[in-house]
Design a protein around this motif. Sequence first.
Motif, PDB file in Angstrom:
ATOM      1  N   TYR A   1     -24.209 -29.138  -9.948  1.00 43.43           N
ATOM      2  CA  TYR A   1     -23.933 -27.938  -9.165  1.00 43.43           C
ATOM      3  C   TYR A   1     -22.968 -28.284  -8.039  1.00 43.43           C
ATOM      4  CZ  TYR A   1     -27.611 -25.519 -11.610  1.00 43.43           C
ATOM      5  OH  TYR A   1     -28.366 -24.927 -12.587  1.00 43.43           O
ATOM      6  N   TYR A   2     -22.005 -27.390  -7.818  1.00 45.80           N
ATOM      7  CA  TYR A   2     -21.005 -27.567  -6.779  1.00 45.80           C
ATOM      8  C   TYR A   2     -20.930 -26.300  -5.929  1.00 45.80           C
ATOM      9  CZ  TYR A   2     -19.329 -31.556  -9.476  1.00 45.80           C
ATOM     10  OH  TYR A   2     -19.231 -32.746 -10.140  1.00 45.80           O
ATOM     11  N   PRO A   3     -20.655 -26.444  -4.637  1.00 49.73           N
ATOM     12  CA  PRO A   3     -20.494 -25.237  -3.820  1.00 49.73           C
ATOM     13  C   PRO A   3     -19.140 -24.583  -4.112  1.00 49.73           C
ATOM     14  CG  PRO A   3     -20.105 -27.191  -2.488  1.00 49.73           C
ATOM     15  CD  PRO A   3     -20.527 -27.668  -3.852  1.00 49.73           C
ATOM     16  N   ARG A   4     -19.128 -23.260  -4.226  1.00 51.41           N
ATOM     17  CA  ARG A   4     -17.897 -22.495  -4.451  1.00 51.41           C
ATOM     18  C   ARG A   4     -17.927 -21.252  -3.574  1.00 51.41           C
ATOM     19  NH1 ARG A   4     -16.175 -26.550  -5.880  1.00 51.41           N
ATOM     20  NH2 ARG A   4     -15.605 -27.179  -7.967  1.00 51.41           N
ATOM     21  N   VAL A   5     -16.779 -20.897  -3.016  1.00 52.92           N
ATOM     22  CA  VAL A   5     -16.672 -19.696  -2.195  1.00 52.92           C
ATOM     23  C   VAL A   5     -17.068 -18.492  -3.046  1.00 52.92           C
ATOM     24  CG1 VAL A   5     -15.080 -18.188  -0.931  1.00 52.92           C
ATOM     25  CG2 VAL A   5     -14.885 -20.675  -0.703  1.00 52.92           C
ATOM     26  N   ALA A   6     -17.834 -17.580  -2.460  1.00 55.28           N
ATOM     27  CA  ALA A   6     -18.326 -16.414  -3.195  1.00 55.28           C
ATOM     28  C   ALA A   6     -18.269 -15.170  -2.314  1.00 55.28           C
ATOM     29  CB  ALA A   6     -19.760 -16.656  -3.644  1.00 55.28           C
ATOM     30  N   GLY A   7     -18.269 -14.010  -2.944  1.00 57.09           N
ATOM     31  CA  GLY A   7     -18.306 -12.759  -2.208  1.00 57.09           C
ATOM     32  C   GLY A   7     -17.068 -12.529  -1.363  1.00 57.09           C
ATOM     33  N   ARG A   8     -15.960 -13.066  -1.826  1.00 57.66           N
ATOM     34  CA  ARG A   8     -14.712 -12.942  -1.079  1.00 57.66           C
ATOM     35  C   ARG A   8     -14.236 -11.494  -1.069  1.00 57.66           C
ATOM     36  NH1 ARG A   8     -10.606 -17.332  -2.996  1.00 57.66           N
ATOM     37  NH2 ARG A   8     -12.540 -18.432  -2.700  1.00 57.66           N
ATOM     38  N   GLU A   9     -13.773 -11.053   0.066  1.00 60.73           N
ATOM     39  CA  GLU A   9     -13.253  -9.696   0.216  1.00 60.73           C
ATOM     40  C   GLU A   9     -11.733  -9.779   0.362  1.00 60.73           C
ATOM     41  OE1 GLU A   9     -13.710  -6.398   3.653  1.00 60.73           O
ATOM     42  OE2 GLU A   9     -15.502  -7.578   3.237  1.00 60.73           O
ATOM     43  N   LYS A  10     -11.020  -8.830  -0.227  1.00 60.61           N
ATOM     44  CA  LYS A  10      -9.561  -8.817  -0.108  1.00 60.61           C
ATOM     45  C   LYS A  10      -9.136  -7.984   1.079  1.00 60.61           C
ATOM     46  CE  LYS A  10      -7.696  -9.620  -4.659  1.00 60.61           C
ATOM     47  NZ  LYS A  10      -6.910  -9.113  -5.752  1.00 60.61           N
ATOM     48  N   LYS A  11      -8.117  -8.440   1.772  1.00 59.35           N
ATOM     49  CA  LYS A  11      -7.464  -7.676   2.830  1.00 59.35           C
ATOM     50  C   LYS A  11      -6.031  -7.455   2.380  1.00 59.35           C
ATOM     51  CE  LYS A  11     -10.850  -7.589   5.766  1.00 59.35           C
ATOM     52  NZ  LYS A  11     -11.548  -6.352   6.050  1.00 59.35           N
ATOM     53  N   ASN A  12      -5.605  -6.196   2.388  1.00 59.26           N
ATOM     54  CA  ASN A  12      -4.239  -5.908   1.970  1.00 59.26           C
ATOM     55  C   ASN A  12      -3.321  -5.772   3.184  1.00 59.26           C
ATOM     56  OD1 ASN A  12      -4.555  -3.265   2.968  1.00 59.26           O
ATOM     57  ND2 ASN A  12      -5.212  -2.496   0.985  1.00 59.26           N
ATOM     58  N   LEU A  13      -2.069  -5.489   2.920  1.00 63.26           N
ATOM     59  CA  LEU A  13      -1.076  -5.403   3.982  1.00 63.26           C
ATOM     60  C   LEU A  13      -1.465  -4.356   5.031  1.00 63.26           C
ATOM     61  CD1 LEU A  13       1.763  -6.779   4.399  1.00 63.26           C
ATOM     62  CD2 LEU A  13       2.694  -4.581   3.714  1.00 63.26           C
ATOM     63  N   ARG A  14      -1.964  -3.224   4.582  1.00 59.24           N
ATOM     64  CA  ARG A  14      -2.353  -2.171   5.526  1.00 59.24           C
ATOM     65  C   ARG A  14      -3.522  -2.626   6.399  1.00 59.24           C
ATOM     66  NH1 ARG A  14      -0.819   2.830   6.350  1.00 59.24           N
ATOM     67  NH2 ARG A  14      -2.168   4.116   7.613  1.00 59.24           N
ATOM     68  N   ASP A  15      -4.494  -3.307   5.818  1.00 59.12           N
ATOM     69  CA  ASP A  15      -5.624  -3.822   6.599  1.00 59.12           C
ATOM     70  C   ASP A  15      -5.137  -4.760   7.707  1.00 59.12           C
ATOM     71  OD1 ASP A  15      -7.466  -2.524   4.892  1.00 59.12           O
ATOM     72  OD2 ASP A  15      -7.581  -4.267   3.564  1.00 59.12           O
ATOM     73  N   ILE A  16      -4.223  -5.637   7.344  1.00 59.57           N
ATOM     74  CA  ILE A  16      -3.681  -6.580   8.318  1.00 59.57           C
ATOM     75  C   ILE A  16      -2.895  -5.839   9.396  1.00 59.57           C
ATOM     76  CG2 ILE A  16      -2.073  -8.515   8.633  1.00 59.57           C
ATOM     77  CD1 ILE A  16      -2.890  -9.360   5.721  1.00 59.57           C
ATOM     78  N   ALA A  17      -2.075  -4.885   8.978  1.00 66.82           N
ATOM     79  CA  ALA A  17      -1.283  -4.104   9.935  1.00 66.82           C
ATOM     80  C   ALA A  17      -2.186  -3.341  10.902  1.00 66.82           C
ATOM     81  CB  ALA A  17      -0.368  -3.138   9.184  1.00 66.82           C
TER      82      ALA A  17
ATOM     83  N   GLU B   1       6.435  -5.627   5.571  1.00 70.41           N
ATOM     84  CA  GLU B   1       7.114  -5.366   4.290  1.00 70.41           C
ATOM     85  C   GLU B   1       8.482  -6.044   4.269  1.00 70.41           C
ATOM     86  OE1 GLU B   1       6.289  -4.116   1.451  1.00 70.41           O
ATOM     87  OE2 GLU B   1       4.429  -3.066   1.892  1.00 70.41           O
ATOM     88  N   ALA B   2       9.243  -5.920   5.360  1.00 66.64           N
ATOM     89  CA  ALA B   2      10.558  -6.559   5.433  1.00 66.64           C
ATOM     90  C   ALA B   2      10.410  -8.077   5.358  1.00 66.64           C
ATOM     91  CB  ALA B   2      11.273  -6.151   6.721  1.00 66.64           C
ATOM     92  N   PHE B   3       9.415  -8.590   6.070  1.00 67.25           N
ATOM     93  CA  PHE B   3       9.143 -10.025   6.072  1.00 67.25           C
ATOM     94  C   PHE B   3       8.804 -10.517   4.666  1.00 67.25           C
ATOM     95  CE2 PHE B   3       5.912 -13.364   6.516  1.00 67.25           C
ATOM     96  CZ  PHE B   3       6.636 -14.307   7.215  1.00 67.25           C
ATOM     97  N   THR B   4       7.940  -9.764   3.973  1.00 69.25           N
ATOM     98  CA  THR B   4       7.533 -10.114   2.615  1.00 69.25           C
ATOM     99  C   THR B   4       8.718 -10.154   1.660  1.00 69.25           C
ATOM    100  OG1 THR B   4       5.357  -9.146   2.989  1.00 69.25           O
ATOM    101  CG2 THR B   4       6.016  -9.419   0.718  1.00 69.25           C
ATOM    102  N   SER B   5       9.654  -9.247   1.830  1.00 67.42           N
ATOM    103  CA  SER B   5      10.821  -9.223   0.936  1.00 67.42           C
ATOM    104  C   SER B   5      11.799 -10.347   1.244  1.00 67.42           C
ATOM    105  CB  SER B   5      11.526  -7.868   1.012  1.00 67.42           C
ATOM    106  OG  SER B   5      12.194  -7.726   2.242  1.00 67.42           O
ATOM    107  N   LYS B   6      11.775 -10.877   2.463  1.00 65.88           N
ATOM    108  CA  LYS B   6      12.720 -11.926   2.846  1.00 65.88           C
ATOM    109  C   LYS B   6      12.289 -13.326   2.424  1.00 65.88           C
ATOM    110  CE  LYS B   6      16.063  -9.663   4.569  1.00 65.88           C
ATOM    111  NZ  LYS B   6      17.356  -9.703   3.894  1.00 65.88           N
ATOM    112  N   ILE B   7      11.001 -13.571   2.317  1.00 68.44           N
ATOM    113  CA  ILE B   7      10.546 -14.923   1.956  1.00 68.44           C
ATOM    114  C   ILE B   7      11.144 -15.375   0.624  1.00 68.44           C
ATOM    115  CG2 ILE B   7       8.540 -16.334   1.328  1.00 68.44           C
ATOM    116  CD1 ILE B   7       7.009 -14.984   3.557  1.00 68.44           C
ATOM    117  N   PRO B   8      11.037 -14.594  -0.475  1.00 69.08           N
ATOM    118  CA  PRO B   8      11.653 -15.042  -1.737  1.00 69.08           C
ATOM    119  C   PRO B   8      13.174 -15.209  -1.612  1.00 69.08           C
ATOM    120  CG  PRO B   8      10.196 -13.192  -2.142  1.00 69.08           C
ATOM    121  CD  PRO B   8      10.300 -13.343  -0.662  1.00 69.08           C
ATOM    122  N   HIS B   9      13.807 -14.349  -0.835  1.00 66.24           N
ATOM    123  CA  HIS B   9      15.254 -14.444  -0.626  1.00 66.24           C
ATOM    124  C   HIS B   9      15.626 -15.815  -0.064  1.00 66.24           C
ATOM    125  CE1 HIS B   9      19.299 -13.394   0.751  1.00 66.24           C
ATOM    126  NE2 HIS B   9      18.939 -13.879   1.918  1.00 66.24           N
ATOM    127  N   PHE B  10      14.945 -16.256   0.983  1.00 66.72           N
ATOM    128  CA  PHE B  10      15.258 -17.544   1.599  1.00 66.72           C
ATOM    129  C   PHE B  10      14.875 -18.712   0.697  1.00 66.72           C
ATOM    130  CE2 PHE B  10      14.926 -15.041   5.658  1.00 66.72           C
ATOM    131  CZ  PHE B  10      16.276 -15.115   5.961  1.00 66.72           C
TER     132      PHE B  10
END
Length: 129
Positions: free
Chosen positions: A23-39, A58-67
Amino acid sequence: MAVKYKAVKMNSPLKKEGRREQYYPRVAGREKKNLRDIAESISQTSSFSTIDVIGVLEAFTSKIPHFLKDNCSVELGDLGTFSLHISGEGVDDPEQINASKIKSVKMAFRPSTRIKQDLNKVGFRKIKK
């Protein structure tokens, strides 16, 4: 705050022990936070509206792949650094290496020292199955 975890039965990576499963410990019950939640969270602790923060994120997210595609690492101060990594087919002669030998491209994230230190202080809470 506490990270929830549970016990998960998995094959042991060390076969010499004589055990197959442990048996190994594993993170469980993880909740997702989306862009709006963070904003919304940022807007509650700043003078910016949720809409302003969403626009910047949104602008920041689009620039990361560009760079990254422009052969840059993207360092985000106390957050960490994004960079591209490639893997490919091995050859005997370096002259044989060309773009067709590249088989995959991955984006990696290296957290800053401050983030690593902060995460080392996390609390844990075991949950039942």
